[in-house]
Design an enzyme around this catalytic site. Structure first.
Site, PDB file in Angstrom:
ATOM      1  N   TYR A 122     -60.839  13.158 -51.267  1.00  0.00           N
ATOM      2  CA  TYR A 122     -61.007  11.731 -51.522  1.00  0.00           C
ATOM      3  C   TYR A 122     -60.842  11.469 -53.015  1.00  0.00           C
ATOM      4  O   TYR A 122     -61.630  11.957 -53.832  1.00  0.00           O
ATOM      5  CB  TYR A 122     -62.396  11.255 -51.097  1.00  0.00           C
ATOM      6  CG  TYR A 122     -62.644  11.193 -49.613  1.00  0.00           C
ATOM      7  CD1 TYR A 122     -61.617  11.351 -48.688  1.00  0.00           C
ATOM      8  CD2 TYR A 122     -63.919  10.952 -49.123  1.00  0.00           C
ATOM      9  CE1 TYR A 122     -61.863  11.279 -47.326  1.00  0.00           C
ATOM     10  CE2 TYR A 122     -64.175  10.875 -47.763  1.00  0.00           C
ATOM     11  CZ  TYR A 122     -63.145  11.047 -46.871  1.00  0.00           C
ATOM     12  OH  TYR A 122     -63.406  10.972 -45.521  1.00  0.00           O
ATOM     13  N   ARG A 145     -63.335  -0.524 -40.863  1.00  0.00           N
ATOM     14  CA  ARG A 145     -62.823  -0.719 -42.222  1.00  0.00           C
ATOM     15  C   ARG A 145     -62.973  -2.161 -42.701  1.00  0.00           C
ATOM     16  O   ARG A 145     -62.128  -2.692 -43.403  1.00  0.00           O
ATOM     17  CB  ARG A 145     -61.373  -0.254 -42.313  1.00  0.00           C
ATOM     18  CG  ARG A 145     -61.228   1.223 -41.991  1.00  0.00           C
ATOM     19  CD  ARG A 145     -59.792   1.656 -41.786  1.00  0.00           C
ATOM     20  NE  ARG A 145     -59.753   3.087 -41.469  1.00  0.00           N
ATOM     21  CZ  ARG A 145     -59.968   3.579 -40.248  1.00  0.00           C
ATOM     22  NH1 ARG A 145     -60.189   2.765 -39.246  1.00  0.00           N
ATOM     23  NH2 ARG A 145     -59.944   4.878 -40.034  1.00  0.00           N
TER      24      ARG A 145
END
Length: 318
Positions: free
Chosen positions: A56, A195
């Site tokens: 990430y 999301r």
């Protein structure tokens, strides 16, 4: 905050986890100071499960969490780290590496996806060796199907499966969830607000920032976003009748599906975290469940949860 044991042999974790991916660019730019403040607020609220991946932000996310934990009791935090995601210098994706030799290099908790070139038994066996050596505490899986789960669990204890689960992503209910429950494996559910799509805050036209994954996500595309936001408006009516927010209804629905399911909340700001924590006070009756699931039936969402080329490399239900 109430805690649950992950699987039969895993750690005790808070009833809600904090997903930190969005703090490292996947949804566009984020504020470093606010991200750290959000992690601190989560810890202060009793959240001990922090979810990340060593890829990430090309390592940015792990360093951010490390910075946030300075001066705090490190042993109070359970950090779930995915490994194996291969990225190029500009952040592009180049597949998964879950070879046993790579496992020794990554030294992490769970492979981010199934490596199509490596039997899951080899990957899990290598992690199990690292557990015996004291480098890794537990073993988890991510986005794999029922058959792969069984094969992995035959090699070593699996404490949890991390997989997307929300009102509009319910593919795990048919085969995966019955399998994990049979084997005593917990679910750490990411994407519970899809999301941000079913958070109640999303509006058509958002998400155009460079680097925002949602610019490529099918559910946010023209022709799909309108149908999906119409579902959100149905949820809003239900939420207003209970004097709670849309996000709180969506999170509470996932959390109420079982004590073996831990929602991972991807809050990047303290106000969104506070809202998510408020879901713990939402009590859903059997009638509420029926109303919610009539408003948002299974498979009602328009568009897949990932672009097709990414789904081709996923072992779990689409």
């Amino acid at each position: 905050m109430q805690t649950y044991r992950l699987g039969k042999t895993g750690p005790d974790v808070s009833a809600i986890g904090l997903g930190c991916m969005g703090m490292s660019g996947m949804y566009g730019p984020s504020d470093r100071a606010e991200s750290i403040a959000t992690i601190h607020a989560a810890l202060d609220a009793g959240i001990n499960l922090l979810d990340t991946g060593d890829f990430y932000g090309m390592g940015h996310n792990e360093m951010l969490i490390g910075e946030a934990l300075k001066g705090r009791r490190r042993e109070d935090a359970v950090i779930s780290v995915k490994f194996g995601g291969l990225r190029d210098p500009v952040g592009g994706w180049n597949g998964i590496d879950a070879r046993p030799v790579a496992v020794k290099n990554f030294l992490s908790y769970r492979p981010a996806r199934l490596d199509p070139n490596v039997p899951i038994e080899d990957t899990v066996g290598a992690i199990a060796d690292m557990v015996k050596a004291g480098y890794v505490r537990h073993i988890g899986l991510s986005e794999v199907g029922a058959d792969t789960i069984r094969r992995a669990a035959a090699v070593a204890p699996i404490v949890d499966l991390q997989i997307e689960y929300s009102l509009i992503s319910r593919g795990i209910e048919e085969k995966i969830l019955p399998t994990t429950r049979e084997l005593g494996i917990s679910i750490t559910a990411y994407g519970v607000l899809s999301r941000g799509l079913i958070s109640g805050h999303w509006q058509k036209g958002q998400g155009g920032t460079a680097g925002d994954f949602r610019a490529y996500s099918p559910r946010f595309q023209e022709g799909n976003i309108e149908q999906n936001l119409a579902l959100v408006e149905k949820l809003r009516e239900i939420a207003q009748a209970k004097s709670v927010s849309v996000a709180q209804i969506a999170i509470a629905w996932v959390a109420a599906k079982g004590k073996d399911i831990v929602p991972i909340i991807g809050a990047r700001r303290r106000d969104r975290l506070t809202e998510a924590l408020g879901s713990r006070a939402v009590d859903l009756s059997p009638e509420d469940f029926a109303i919610i699931e009539r408003a948002v039936p299974k498979d009602a969402a328009a568009g897949g949860r990932y672009p097709e080329h990414m789904l081709q490399h996923m072992d779990s239900e689409k």
